[in-house]
Scaffold this motif. Structure first.
Motif, PDB file in Angstrom:
ATOM      1  N   LEU A 108      79.561  51.353  30.460  1.00  0.00           N
ATOM      2  CA  LEU A 108      79.893  49.991  31.449  1.00  0.00           C
ATOM      3  C   LEU A 108      80.293  48.768  30.739  1.00  0.00           C
ATOM      4  O   LEU A 108      80.995  47.696  31.101  1.00  0.00           O
ATOM      5  CB  LEU A 108      78.666  49.533  32.162  1.00  0.00           C
ATOM      6  CG  LEU A 108      78.064  50.684  33.057  1.00  0.00           C
ATOM      7  CD1 LEU A 108      76.757  50.468  33.839  1.00  0.00           C
ATOM      8  CD2 LEU A 108      79.115  50.781  34.356  1.00  0.00           C
ATOM      9  N   ALA A 109      79.902  48.605  29.227  1.00  0.00           N
ATOM     10  CA  ALA A 109      80.393  47.483  28.487  1.00  0.00           C
ATOM     11  C   ALA A 109      80.098  47.826  27.094  1.00  0.00           C
ATOM     12  O   ALA A 109      79.216  48.418  26.741  1.00  0.00           O
ATOM     13  CB  ALA A 109      79.530  46.176  28.977  1.00  0.00           C
ATOM     14  N   ILE A 110      80.781  47.266  26.408  1.00  0.00           N
ATOM     15  CA  ILE A 110      80.743  47.166  24.995  1.00  0.00           C
ATOM     16  C   ILE A 110      80.755  45.937  24.500  1.00  0.00           C
ATOM     17  O   ILE A 110      81.828  45.118  24.667  1.00  0.00           O
ATOM     18  CB  ILE A 110      81.818  48.003  24.115  1.00  0.00           C
ATOM     19  CG1 ILE A 110      81.630  49.557  24.545  1.00  0.00           C
ATOM     20  CG2 ILE A 110      81.419  48.136  22.800  1.00  0.00           C
ATOM     21  CD1 ILE A 110      82.552  50.532  23.916  1.00  0.00           C
ATOM     22  N   HIS A 111      79.619  45.416  23.700  1.00  0.00           N
ATOM     23  CA  HIS A 111      79.566  44.032  23.286  1.00  0.00           C
ATOM     24  C   HIS A 111      79.634  44.092  21.540  1.00  0.00           C
ATOM     25  O   HIS A 111      78.740  44.210  21.135  1.00  0.00           O
ATOM     26  CB  HIS A 111      78.286  43.405  23.710  1.00  0.00           C
ATOM     27  CG  HIS A 111      77.933  43.169  25.181  1.00  0.00           C
ATOM     28  ND1 HIS A 111      77.150  44.162  25.999  1.00  0.00           N
ATOM     29  CD2 HIS A 111      78.853  42.623  26.140  1.00  0.00           C
ATOM     30  CE1 HIS A 111      77.329  43.831  27.189  1.00  0.00           C
ATOM     31  NE2 HIS A 111      78.181  42.934  27.431  1.00  0.00           N
ATOM     32  N   ALA A 112      80.645  44.119  21.243  1.00  0.00           N
ATOM     33  CA  ALA A 112      81.008  44.351  19.753  1.00  0.00           C
ATOM     34  C   ALA A 112      80.097  43.420  18.912  1.00  0.00           C
ATOM     35  O   ALA A 112      79.751  43.689  17.962  1.00  0.00           O
ATOM     36  CB  ALA A 112      82.547  44.458  19.226  1.00  0.00           C
ATOM     37  N   GLU A 113      80.571  41.990  19.376  1.00  0.00           N
ATOM     38  CA  GLU A 113      79.740  40.959  18.690  1.00  0.00           C
ATOM     39  C   GLU A 113      78.242  41.253  18.599  1.00  0.00           C
ATOM     40  O   GLU A 113      77.685  40.740  17.585  1.00  0.00           O
ATOM     41  CB  GLU A 113      80.409  39.656  19.048  1.00  0.00           C
ATOM     42  CG  GLU A 113      81.710  39.387  19.038  1.00  0.00           C
ATOM     43  CD  GLU A 113      82.107  38.017  19.192  1.00  0.00           C
ATOM     44  OE1 GLU A 113      81.646  37.206  20.135  1.00  0.00           O
ATOM     45  OE2 GLU A 113      82.692  37.229  18.461  1.00  0.00           O
ATOM     46  N   ASP A 114      77.827  41.661  19.596  1.00  0.00           N
ATOM     47  CA  ASP A 114      76.206  41.868  19.601  1.00  0.00           C
ATOM     48  C   ASP A 114      75.853  43.202  19.134  1.00  0.00           C
ATOM     49  O   ASP A 114      74.632  43.334  19.149  1.00  0.00           O
ATOM     50  CB  ASP A 114      75.621  41.207  20.904  1.00  0.00           C
ATOM     51  CG  ASP A 114      76.207  40.079  21.371  1.00  0.00           C
ATOM     52  OD1 ASP A 114      75.901  39.208  20.706  1.00  0.00           O
ATOM     53  OD2 ASP A 114      76.447  39.871  22.522  1.00  0.00           O
ATOM     54  N   LEU A 115      76.856  43.930  18.726  1.00  0.00           N
ATOM     55  CA  LEU A 115      76.367  45.317  18.516  1.00  0.00           C
ATOM     56  C   LEU A 115      75.580  46.044  19.535  1.00  0.00           C
ATOM     57  O   LEU A 115      74.429  46.883  19.313  1.00  0.00           O
ATOM     58  CB  LEU A 115      75.588  45.409  16.871  1.00  0.00           C
ATOM     59  CG  LEU A 115      76.499  45.360  15.738  1.00  0.00           C
ATOM     60  CD1 LEU A 115      76.855  43.766  15.548  1.00  0.00           C
ATOM     61  CD2 LEU A 115      76.082  45.887  14.510  1.00  0.00           C
ATOM     62  N   ASP A 116      75.850  45.722  20.684  1.00  0.00           N
ATOM     63  CA  ASP A 116      75.402  46.748  21.901  1.00  0.00           C
ATOM     64  C   ASP A 116      76.090  47.320  22.788  1.00  0.00           C
ATOM     65  O   ASP A 116      77.269  46.849  22.895  1.00  0.00           O
ATOM     66  CB  ASP A 116      74.067  45.853  22.239  1.00  0.00           C
ATOM     67  CG  ASP A 116      74.646  44.794  23.442  1.00  0.00           C
ATOM     68  OD1 ASP A 116      75.317  45.220  24.287  1.00  0.00           O
ATOM     69  OD2 ASP A 116      74.070  43.705  23.077  1.00  0.00           O
ATOM     70  N   CYS A 117      75.673  48.015  23.568  1.00  0.00           N
ATOM     71  CA  CYS A 117      76.673  48.758  24.661  1.00  0.00           C
ATOM     72  C   CYS A 117      75.630  48.910  26.008  1.00  0.00           C
ATOM     73  O   CYS A 117      74.478  49.095  25.891  1.00  0.00           O
ATOM     74  CB  CYS A 117      77.235  49.793  24.153  1.00  0.00           C
ATOM     75  SG  CYS A 117      76.351  51.235  24.009  1.00  0.00           S
TER      76      CYS A 117
ATOM     77  N   PRO B 353      71.791  37.267  22.911  1.00  0.00           N
ATOM     78  CA  PRO B 353      72.522  37.950  22.288  1.00  0.00           C
ATOM     79  C   PRO B 353      73.324  37.112  21.123  1.00  0.00           C
ATOM     80  O   PRO B 353      73.553  36.071  21.539  1.00  0.00           O
ATOM     81  CB  PRO B 353      73.520  38.712  23.216  1.00  0.00           C
ATOM     82  CG  PRO B 353      72.745  38.272  24.576  1.00  0.00           C
ATOM     83  CD  PRO B 353      71.886  37.344  24.463  1.00  0.00           C
ATOM     84  N   ILE B 354      73.533  37.594  19.946  1.00  0.00           N
ATOM     85  CA  ILE B 354      74.000  36.665  18.819  1.00  0.00           C
ATOM     86  C   ILE B 354      75.299  35.954  19.178  1.00  0.00           C
ATOM     87  O   ILE B 354      75.722  34.821  18.951  1.00  0.00           O
ATOM     88  CB  ILE B 354      74.225  37.592  17.416  1.00  0.00           C
ATOM     89  CG1 ILE B 354      72.563  38.031  17.222  1.00  0.00           C
ATOM     90  CG2 ILE B 354      74.366  36.467  16.547  1.00  0.00           C
ATOM     91  CD1 ILE B 354      72.495  39.110  16.117  1.00  0.00           C
ATOM     92  N   SER B 355      76.087  36.703  20.189  1.00  0.00           N
ATOM     93  CA  SER B 355      77.169  36.085  20.423  1.00  0.00           C
ATOM     94  C   SER B 355      77.113  34.836  21.178  1.00  0.00           C
ATOM     95  O   SER B 355      78.002  33.986  21.434  1.00  0.00           O
ATOM     96  CB  SER B 355      78.165  37.209  21.289  1.00  0.00           C
ATOM     97  OG  SER B 355      77.758  37.185  22.521  1.00  0.00           O
ATOM     98  N   ARG B 356      75.944  34.414  21.856  1.00  0.00           N
ATOM     99  CA  ARG B 356      75.809  33.263  22.652  1.00  0.00           C
ATOM    100  C   ARG B 356      75.039  32.248  21.685  1.00  0.00           C
ATOM    101  O   ARG B 356      74.590  31.174  22.504  1.00  0.00           O
ATOM    102  CB  ARG B 356      75.009  33.641  24.068  1.00  0.00           C
ATOM    103  CG  ARG B 356      75.748  34.701  24.818  1.00  0.00           C
ATOM    104  CD  ARG B 356      77.254  34.264  25.016  1.00  0.00           C
ATOM    105  NE  ARG B 356      77.347  32.993  25.760  1.00  0.00           N
ATOM    106  CZ  ARG B 356      77.469  32.818  26.909  1.00  0.00           C
ATOM    107  NH1 ARG B 356      77.204  33.904  27.938  1.00  0.00           N
ATOM    108  NH2 ARG B 356      77.519  31.649  27.539  1.00  0.00           N
ATOM    109  N   LEU B 357      74.701  32.500  20.536  1.00  0.00           N
ATOM    110  CA  LEU B 357      73.879  31.638  19.866  1.00  0.00           C
ATOM    111  C   LEU B 357      74.153  30.140  19.650  1.00  0.00           C
ATOM    112  O   LEU B 357      73.826  28.993  19.867  1.00  0.00           O
ATOM    113  CB  LEU B 357      73.184  32.261  18.600  1.00  0.00           C
ATOM    114  CG  LEU B 357      72.448  31.438  17.638  1.00  0.00           C
ATOM    115  CD1 LEU B 357      71.041  31.327  18.498  1.00  0.00           C
ATOM    116  CD2 LEU B 357      72.105  32.163  16.384  1.00  0.00           C
TER     117      LEU B 357
END
Lengths: 468, 468
Positions: A108-117, B353-357
Motif C-alpha cells: 500500500l505504501a513505501i516510505h523510503a525516508e522513514d524506512l517503513d512500508c 516518522p522521521i520525514s516529518r520531524l
C-alpha cells in the motif's frame, strides 16, 4: 496434552451460514473438497482438519463482514496465509470458515525516508523484497518459507537473521485488525517508538489469529547493506562452537546471521550435494556493513573461532563464494529429509539462554538416538534457538509416540534451562502442553484476555489454548 | 481533557485500611505529610496529589500482601520508583497507598554469557551499571534521570541511545508482577526470543502500573563497546539537519546516539556554560564499535553532513574531546531552565516518522513564539522523537492555558503526521486526551483489558484512562 482433534462442531450454525457466505462472496467462496483439504493442511504429523469452506476476501470490509456473519452464527474462523506454519495453526478442529488472505496482497505504501512500508497481510516476504528492489531497502525477516507477512506477524516469526534484525515482534510497527465482533481497530503508529498506552500491536503479534485477524501491517525496513561477507568454521565439539557464539556476542560483533549445523545435518548435506564439508559442529556466519567493516568483522570472528579451537574455517567477501558457503545451510532441510527416504519428518523448535545451547543440543541428540529417532539439528545459534528435524520410520506408531514425548521433553527441558517451549514456530495445536508448563499463572491472564476479546471463542478456536 | 484532579475517594475504606497496613509494616509504613507530599510529587504543572500513606516493601510477598489488603478495602495503589516521571504518574487523584519500591534494590543475578541480568524494580539504571562495571557489560537505556528500572519498564522509557539499543520494550525479557488481586505471575523467559503465547511482557511494559506492579525484571545487556567516537555538526537550517539523520539511517550507519538541538537550546547552553557553539540546528552523534569501525562511521557521518550543507563540524575519538562535545547536550536541560529564571517549565514530547520531524519542530517553534512561550527543543532525532521545554512566565494563568492547548496541539499534529502523542514520557494524567485521539477504537480494547485484569480499578486509577 489437550486433544484438539476432538471436534465440537456447531453443525446447525454452519449449515445456516454457508449459503449466506456463498451468496455474498460468489466465486470467492468455495466448499470444494480439494480446496478445503488444502486449507487444513499441516506439514507435520498433526492430523489434517479441513474447514467447511474457504473464502478469499479482497478487503478489510470483506473480512469484517465474514466475522460478523460468523459471530452471529457462532461459527469458527481460521485465518490462512500461505499454510507454511508448523504447529497446526490453520487446522479447523471445530470446523468453520478458513479466511484465505492471499488476495489481499497489495503493497500500500513505501516510505523510503522513514524506512517503513504498509502492506496487506497476503503479501509474502519475497514479494515485498521484490517490490522494494529499486529502493535500496529490504525487509530482513527470513523464516525460510516464503510466508505471508500477516501470517508471520500472527505467529511472531523470525529466522536466520533475527540475531541482527529482530523478530516480527520488533518489525511490526502498526497493525489494522478485525476483532471477534467485526470491529476494526488500528494499533501503533509509524513513529519508531511510543509510550502511548497498552502495546496492542505486540499483543496481536504472536496471538495466532485468536484475538483478531490482521488486515494491514506497517513494517520497519532496513537499508540494503553495502557489503556482505560470510564465514564457516568447524569445531572439535559442540561446546566450542557455542562458546564461539557467546564470545562473538559479548564482543559486540554485529553479526547478521550465525547458524549452527550439527554433524548429522552436515552429513545429510554432504550426501545430498556431493560435498565434503567436515562433519563436525559448525557455524555459518554472515556479516553486513561497509567493505571495511565486514572485512574486520570476518577477521575478528575467525580469531574468536580459532581461540575456541576451530581448525577448519573459510571466510569470504566475494558474492559467489558466499553463496557457495551458505549453500549447505540453504539445502539443509531437503537434504535432511532426503537422508531417510520415505520416513516421516517433524520439525520442532525450542529456545534457551545461549549458555545452555550446547547442553540442550547434546541432550536432544543423545535422547533421540536412544529412542530410535534420527534428529539432525540446525540452530539460529545467536538466539539460542534450534530446530531438531525428527525423522521416524513410516507407519510406526510406537516410534511416533516416543517422538511426541520427545517434543514434550524438549519443551520442558528448555523451560527448566530458563528458555521457552518455542522460539519461532508458535503454540498452535502442537505445543499447548508446553505453554501450560511455561506460562504458569500467566496462562490464566492470557485466557482472561482471550475471553474478553473473543467471548464466543470464534477466532481460531483450539489454538494456543486447549479447546473449551 | 478528562479532569483527573477531581478525586473520588473511598474514605471509609482508607480509614479501615491504614491501621492494618501500619500494623503489618511498622516503620516501613508512613502517613507523614512530608513523605506523602514527596510521593505525590510531579515535576510539571500537574497539581500534586499526595497518597494517604506510603509503604516501603522489601519483597514480592510484601507487595502481594499490600495489594490483597487494598483490594479487600477497594483502596487505590500507586507504584512509585524514583518519582522522575513527567506526566503525573505517581499522583494519587483518588487517594490511596503509594508503594515505594526503592528498597527492593537488589541485583539478583548477572548472566554474563547470556548478556542478561535479573533485578528488583528499585534498582536504578546507574546502580545497575555500577554493579556491572567489572563484567564488560552495560545496560544501555538512558532516559536522563537516574530512574528505577521498574519505573522505566512501567513507562516504556527510552532516551538518547534508543536509535541503536531500543527502548524498554526491547530490553525487558521477562517480568514478575503482582496483579490486582494479589496473584503473582511471571512473563517471558531468559530466551532471546519466543513464540509461546500472548506477549504479556510487552503488555505490562508501558502499562504505567495500571495492570500490575512489577516486582522483578530480566533485562538484556550489551557488551561495552571497544571504542566510542563523537561528532557535532551545525546546519544552515532544520531541514538540512533532519535530512542528514534520514540519510544516516538509510545508509545503515549503526549510530549509537543522534541528538538534535535547536538554536534556542544552543543559545541557552552557550549562556550557561560560556561556550560559543554555532546557534544553528545541530546534531550530536556518538558511534560505538571497534577502533576501525568508529573511525569509519565518524568519517561517513561527516561526509553525509557535508553533503547536506553542514559547514561546521567536529569529530573525535578521544574520550576527553568526546565528553566536551557532548557536554552541551548533558547541560541542556538545566541551561534551558536557567535561560528564563523564575519561569515555569514543562517538558513535553511527541514522536513522528522521521520525514516529518523538520515539519513538526518548525511548526512547534513558530506556534510557541506566537503564544508567548519560549520553547527550546531537544530531539532524539534518530527516533523522530523530540522534547519541547515550554517556559512560561510565572503565575500567568492565560499563558499556561495556551501552553496546555499547545501540548494538545502538538500531540494531535504528531498523530496527523503518522506519529504518536508521546514517544517516551507516557500518558499518565497529562496526555489522556492525546491517547483518546490516537488510539481510536483501540482505546476500547485497552479499557476492556484493564477492566478484565483490574475490575475494582485499584491499580493506579486515573492514569492512562480518564477516571471512572
Amino acid at each position: 496434552m489437550p486433544d484438539s482433534t476432538q471436534p465440537v462442531r456447531n453443525d446447525a450454525g454452519i449449515a445456516h451460514l454457508l449459503p449466506l457466505l456463498a451468496q455474498r462472496f460468489g466465486d470467492r467462496f468455495s466448499a470444494g473438497a480439494d480446496i478445503r483439504r488444502q486449507h487444513g493442511h499441516t506439514t507435520t504429523w498433526i492430523e489434517n482438519q479441513p474447514p467447511d469452506a474457504v473464502i478469499f476476501p479482497t478487503s478489510t470490509g470483506d473480512v469484517a463482514d465474514i466475522v460478523r456473519l460468523a459471530a452471529e452464527h457462532r461459527v469458527p474462523i481460521i485465518p490462512f496465509g500461505t499454510g507454511t506454519s508448523l504447529e497446526g495453526h490453520v487446522n479447523a478442529p471445530h470446523g468453520g470458515i478458513s479466511i484465505d488472505l492471499s488476495r489481499m496482497d497489495n503493497v500500500l505504501a513505501i516510505h523510503a525516508e522513514d524506512l517503513d512500508c504498509v502492506v496487506q497481510p497476503g503479501v509474502t516476504r519475497k514479494a515485498l523484497n521484490a517490490h522494494l528492489r529499486d529502493t535500496g531497502l529490504f525487509f530482513p525477516i527470513d523464516p525460510g518459507a516464503d510466508a505471508s507477512l500477516g501470517g508471520m506477524a500472527a505467529t511472531r516469526a523470525s529466522g536466520t537473521n533475527a540475531v541482527r534484525y529482530g523478530t516480527m515482534r520488533d518489525r511490526v510497527m502498526a497493525l489494522e485488525a478485525v476483532l471477534a465482533d467485526g470491529r476494526i481497530i488500528r494499533t501503533g503508529t509509524r513513529a519508531r517508538k511510543s509510550a502511548a498506552g497498552y502495546d496492542l500491536t505486540r499483543l496481536l503479534v504472536g496471538s495466532e489469529g485468536t484475538l483478531g485477524i490482521i488486515t494491514e501491517l506497517t513494517l520497519r525496513l532496513d537499508g540494503i547493506p553495502e557489503k556482505m561477507a560470510a564465514a564457516r568454521a568447524a569445531f572439535p565439539n559442540l561446546k566450542a562452537a557455542c562458546d564461539t557464539v557467546i564470545a562473538t556476542l559479548q564482543y559486540g560483533l554485529p553479526i547478521a546471521r550465525i547458524e549452527l549445523m550439527d554433524p548429522a545435518a552436515l552429513a545429510a548435506v554432504n550426501a545430498y550435494s556431493g560435498l565434503t564439508l567436515p562433519e563436525q559442529p559448525s557455524l555459518l556466519v554472515e556479516f553486513h556493513g561497509s567493505e571495511t567493516s565486514v572485512a574486520e568483522q570476518s577477521q575478528t570472528f575467525v580469531e574468536i573461532a580459532r581461540d575456541n579451537g576451530s581448525t577448519a574455517f573459510e571466510a569470504t567477501t566475494r558474492a559467489e563464494d558466499r553463496n557457495r558457503l551458505w549453500q549447505a545451510r540453504h539445502d539443509a532441510y531437503w537434504a535432511m529429509v532426503a537422508s531417510r527416504p520415505g520416513w516421516e519428518s517433524h520439525s520442532t523448535d525450542v529456545c534457551v539462554p545461549i549458555s545452555r545451547l550446547a547442553d540442550i543440543v547434546t541432550a536432544t541428540t543423545e535422547r533421540a538416538a536412544a529412542q530410535g529417532i534420527h534428529a539432525p539439528i540446525l540452530g539460529h545459534a545467536g538466539d539460542g534457538n534450534f530446530h531438531a528435524l525428527l525423522l521416524l520410520p513410516p507407519e510406526d506408531p510406537e516410534t511416533r509416540a516416543r517422538a511426541k514425548d520427545m517434543v514434550t521433553w524438549m519443551a520442558e527441558t528448555a523451560v527448566k534451562m530458563g528458555g521457552t517451549a518455542t522460539g519461532e514456530h508458535g503454540i498452535g495445536q502442537g505445543k499447548q502442553d508446553g505453554l501450560v508448563n511455561e506460562a504458569g499463572a500467566g496462562l490464566e491472564v492470557m485466557q482472561a484476555i482471550k475471553q474478553t476479546l473473543d467471548p464466543l471463542n470464534i477466532l481460531n478456536p483450539g489454538k494456543i489454548f486447549a479447546p473449551r
